[in-house]
Design an enzyme around this catalytic site. Structure first.
Site, short mmCIF file in Angstrom:
data_model
loop_
_atom_site.label_atom_id
_atom_site.label_comp_id
_atom_site.label_asym_id
_atom_site.label_seq_id
_atom_site.Cartn_x
_atom_site.Cartn_y
_atom_site.Cartn_z
N LYS A 45 0.87 -1.19 0.00
CA LYS A 45 0.00 0.00 0.00
C LYS A 45 0.90 1.23 0.00
O LYS A 45 1.96 1.23 0.64
CB LYS A 45 -0.89 0.00 1.27
N CYS A 131 -2.70 9.72 -6.45
CA CYS A 131 -3.83 9.41 -5.58
C CYS A 131 -4.96 10.42 -5.79
O CYS A 131 -4.74 11.62 -5.65
CB CYS A 131 -3.44 9.43 -4.10
N VAL A 193 -2.23 2.37 -15.25
CA VAL A 193 -2.69 3.62 -14.69
C VAL A 193 -3.25 3.41 -13.29
O VAL A 193 -3.62 2.29 -12.93
CB VAL A 193 -3.83 4.23 -15.55
O1 RRO Z 1 -6.00 5.33 -0.88
C1 RRO Z 1 -6.66 5.72 -1.87
O2 RRO Z 1 -7.72 6.33 -1.77
C2 RRO Z 1 -6.18 5.49 -3.24
C3 RRO Z 1 -4.89 5.77 -3.66
BR1 RRO Z 1 -3.53 6.31 -2.52
C4 RRO Z 1 -4.56 5.65 -5.04
O3 RRO Z 1 -3.43 5.89 -5.48
N1 RRO Z 1 -5.54 5.25 -5.89
C5 RRO Z 1 -6.79 4.98 -5.47
O4 RRO Z 1 -7.65 4.62 -6.29
N2 RRO Z 1 -7.10 5.11 -4.14
#
Ligand code: RRO
Length: 310
Positions: A45, A131, A193
């Site tokens: 993560k 993000c 992506v």
């Molecule tokens: O944690 C998220 O809300 C999240 C991240 Br960091 C990301 O890079 N892509 C996404 O769809 N959710």
């Protein structure tokens, strides 16, 4: 017999399939499941400097064709993931795993990068520049000027293998401009992506997730054409030393095959892993090998990037 072995930079992997950051990678328990699956490796993560709880629930919702999420970067903090990766460096020294990280400011990114340098972690690092779900924080890689500034600062001191996780781009001029920036740096890979940011899913008369009044990143089958376009657009434009990780809409071996045709060296699975569990890796590997066998392809190199035009 066909093989789905691959490499990214100097690292070799027995299988080209792995998780997409955010799925099955929050803690040791989930990452151990990845290790014991058919996947060639895992990515953690995206880690921030301090642990984060993320956005209020509900923040993830499955639909027939994919999912929407607004997790808001819940993670256990960089120290947790680095400690675990260093332990694996001893325990499974013949294997390589990816660290994902992201900062909410350029200062935070530099602190994180220096922590990685100082830690002795020898694997590849993925810097998430995309993000979509932290309220008030835009997706960095849509701002190419800031992206170039950050990358030029990072590469002044960071001498380890580094890649970047990109948001989808939707315009040919943006592909050109983004590739021109990335080609200035000794990147090991780009990952195309991330989810398509700020979509909206409605059930009856209501949104389905709480944060941002229902707006969230879209993943799954909805996004495969966009993902393939981004993989191929960057494959055509980037220095050959920069490899592509393809992510988006991989449900079947056929989807993985298409990502490789477009130029991907490694394939990440997010939504289908969330829905199906780590069994997805053996199923998709088997389906991909069946296609390769039918076509007489022995290795990924036999068809990687060899998309045909009319
Ligand atoms: O944690 C998220 O809300 C999240 C991240 Br960091 C990301 O890079 N892509 C996404 O769809 N959710």
């Amino acid at each position: 017999m066909s093989s789905t072995k691959t490499h990214v930079g100097k690292y070799e992997f027995e299988n080209c399939l792995m998780n997409a950051a955010g799925v099955c990678c929050y803690d040791r328990n989930e990452l151990e499941k990845m290790i014991h699956s058919e996947a060639g490796t895992f990515v953690t993560k995206s880690a921030t400097l301090n642990p984060r709880e993320g956005n209020p629930q509900p923040r993830y919702y499955d639909t027939e064709l994919g999912c929407i999420n607004s997790m808001g970067l819940p993670n256990l903090g960089i120290d947790y993931y680095l400690e675990y990766l260093l332990e694996l460096q001893e325990r499974l020294s013949e294997r390589t795993f990816f660290l994902s990280m992201t900062g909410l400011s350029s200062e935070e990114i530099h602190i994180l990068m220096k922590k990685v340098l100082d830690s002795g972690f020898k694997g590849p690092t993925e810097l998430n520049l995309s993000c979509p779900n932290v309220p008030g924080k835009p997706q960095l890689a849509y701002d190419l000027q800031t992206t170039e500034q950050i990358l030029s600062e990072v590469f002044e001191y960071f001498d380890r293998p580094l890649g970047i996780k990109l948001p989808p781009y939707f315009d040919i001029v943006h592909f050109d401009q983004a590739a021109a920036v990335f080609n200035k740096f000794p990147l090991t890979f780009v990952n195309c992506v991330n989810s398509i940011g700020n979509g909206l899913v409605i059930n009856d008369e209501s949104v389905v997730i709480k944060p941002k009044n229902g707006f969230g990143g879209i993943g799954g089958q909805y996004i495969k054409p966009t993902a393939l376009a981004n993989v191929h657009a960057f494959y055509q434009r980037l220095n050959p030393s920069i490899q592509i990780i393809g992510t988006g809409g991989v449900l079947t071996g056929r989807d993985a095959f298409e990502h490789i045709l477009c130029g991907a060296s490694m394939i990440q699975i997010g939504t289908s892993l969330e829905k199906e569990g780590t069994e997805v890796f053996s199923r998709v590997t088997h389906e991909l090998k069946e296609i390769m066998d039918e076509k007489g392809y022995k290795t990924l190199e036999d068809f990687k990037g060899k998309l045909k035009y009319l």
